[in-house]
Motif scaffolding. Sequence first.
Motif, PDB file in Angstrom:
ATOM      1  N   GLU A   1       0.852  -1.183   0.000  1.00  0.00           N
ATOM      2  CA  GLU A   1       0.000   0.000   0.000  1.00  0.00           C
ATOM      3  C   GLU A   1       0.890   1.235   0.000  1.00  0.00           C
TER       4      GLU A   1
ATOM      5  N   GLU B   1      -2.821   2.351  -4.438  1.00  0.00           N
ATOM      6  CA  GLU B   1      -3.371   3.619  -3.954  1.00  0.00           C
ATOM      7  C   GLU B   1      -4.267   3.408  -2.738  1.00  0.00           C
ATOM      8  N   THR B   2      -4.211   4.351  -1.810  1.00  0.00           N
ATOM      9  CA  THR B   2      -5.047   4.323  -0.617  1.00  0.00           C
ATOM     10  C   THR B   2      -5.825   5.633  -0.495  1.00  0.00           C
ATOM     11  N   ASP B   3      -6.816   5.616   0.391  1.00  0.00           N
ATOM     12  CA  ASP B   3      -7.503   6.834   0.786  1.00  0.00           C
ATOM     13  C   ASP B   3      -7.624   6.826   2.304  1.00  0.00           C
TER      14      ASP B   3
ATOM     15  N   GLU C   1      -9.608   5.511   4.194  1.00  0.00           N
ATOM     16  CA  GLU C   1     -10.041   4.217   4.711  1.00  0.00           C
ATOM     17  C   GLU C   1      -9.008   3.131   4.502  1.00  0.00           C
TER      18      GLU C   1
ATOM     19  N   LYS D   1      -7.405   0.734  -1.622  1.00  0.00           N
ATOM     20  CA  LYS D   1      -8.565   0.661  -2.500  1.00  0.00           C
ATOM     21  C   LYS D   1      -8.538  -0.670  -3.263  1.00  0.00           C
TER      22      LYS D   1
ATOM     23  N   GLU E   1     -10.200  -1.587  -5.831  1.00  0.00           N
ATOM     24  CA  GLU E   1     -10.217  -1.397  -7.280  1.00  0.00           C
ATOM     25  C   GLU E   1      -8.833  -1.017  -7.798  1.00  0.00           C
TER      26      GLU E   1
ATOM     27  N   ARG F   1     -13.899  -3.925   2.435  1.00  0.00           N
ATOM     28  CA  ARG F   1     -12.666  -3.864   1.641  1.00  0.00           C
ATOM     29  C   ARG F   1     -11.760  -5.050   1.947  1.00  0.00           C
TER      30      ARG F   1
END
Length: 504
Positions: free
Chosen positions: A206, A228-230, A232, A235, A237, A280
């Motif tokens: 990550e 990619e992360t956000d 939360e 991701k 997807e 997730r």
Amino acid sequence: MPRRRAYSGSCIYESGYGLWRGCANTSNSLPNTHVTLTVLIRSQDSTTSLGVLRYKARLLLPRLLPVTRQTVSTMDYTRFLSDVSKGRQATILRDLFKLQLQDEEDWIYLIGGLPNAAYFPFTSGTLKMADGDTLEITPPLMVDALQYGNTIGYSPLLKQLCSLTQRLHDPPCWQHRDLMLTTGSQDGLDKAFSMLVNPGDFVLVEEPCYSSVISSLTPYQVRFLPVETDAEGMKPEALRNILSRWNPQEVRGATKDFPKFLYTNPTGANPSGGVLSETRRREIYGIACEYNFLILEDDPYYLQVYLEQPPPSFLKIDTECRVLRFDSFSKTLGGGLRIGYAIGAKALIDKMVLHAQVSSQCVSLMSQVIVSELLRKWGEDGFLKHSHNITLFYKQQRDAIVASAEKYLKGLCEWAVPAGGLFLWIKVTCLKDTTGMLLERAKKRKLVLVPGNSFMTDPSKPCPFIRVSFSFNTIHLLDEAMKRLADLIQDEIEFNASTGKSSS
């Protein structure tokens, strides 16, 4: 009748059904057999101290997993192993030591170079606890603490950790797993990387990613595949997009040119503070099953979650035994103890144990004894209550630094409120990169912070992020730090203007 041996309150049963383990005054049910476990201590010398026997027993007992019957996992782990790990073999000494495990009557064992316990300089100890109580290290325990121990871990602590793991995670296919002590979770991760990575391998991580993981993997010259992360976390997807270059049916058995594992810090992630949701986690786990790679679940902040309903661990949903999990007592009992533990498929843990035998040899027995005795004194409920109290404190710290950030940094920065862990991950919206500001010019403001590029797989790229720890400073100092950071950012804007550099 099965042959019976017992040491220090624990029994091993050998029968045609395999190896069975348990504790005194409990019972296990074998097929068509009921056995009540008892303690038998054999001594030719009635003056031999129980302490020496207890030490000897704990040294010799190689496993203490609460299992019913050992079976063989159907998953093939050899494709994941590095060339170095495939070359690791049990030493002759280890093979000879198996004879000592049999503890046959009248045998004399001249194998290990164990120091004579009669000449240890310490005989006992008392630790004063924060609540005013004391933790006693009795003479027999002090012998345990000062002597060499099993590489896999101190058997009483192994038993306690297995019980705690089952309570917290209730892992599926528990009979296929094993548990080993590590010198903190970082030691376990480093051994796992050695076990899995060949130079040039693809590695899924990550991003942002725990900086020590990047540092540990970089010497292998791996090809990072940052996901990619956000706020939360990772991701799903984004993970699927990265893997889309491969056909899952064609790479399920691949040994190279395809990632063997995904590294994730899913709970209170360092540095972002994100907590991956159950939805997730299940989606990511499904992708791992589809493409047939392992998940390395690094979870030292598992008990520092600020949500009412924390999501289950990857270990809890691991129906295929493809999760290798790393836990630590650093955030709950003290980082200086250097006590962590790894849980995973027996085939993988065995390889890590072989590595440990020729490196650390064993985790500090003094630390293991102290932690084991503390868990014995507190019980699982007491330990979890202690952990809950720590989490309440860190939540107050988090709320305080977020409030200070709102007061001083609004309009200059963006951040998500961390759902776990010990860090606030701040994006400076008016700057392209924070590295020079934090490593050079922050000294004038008497402020020390970590630039965000330390957590990126390519640290040469500009990065506008900052990691801020809120765990150990007072609320007053946290507030002052956010004020200084705001002043520092304003200084940087003026510095860039004076040098002709673009701030954004």
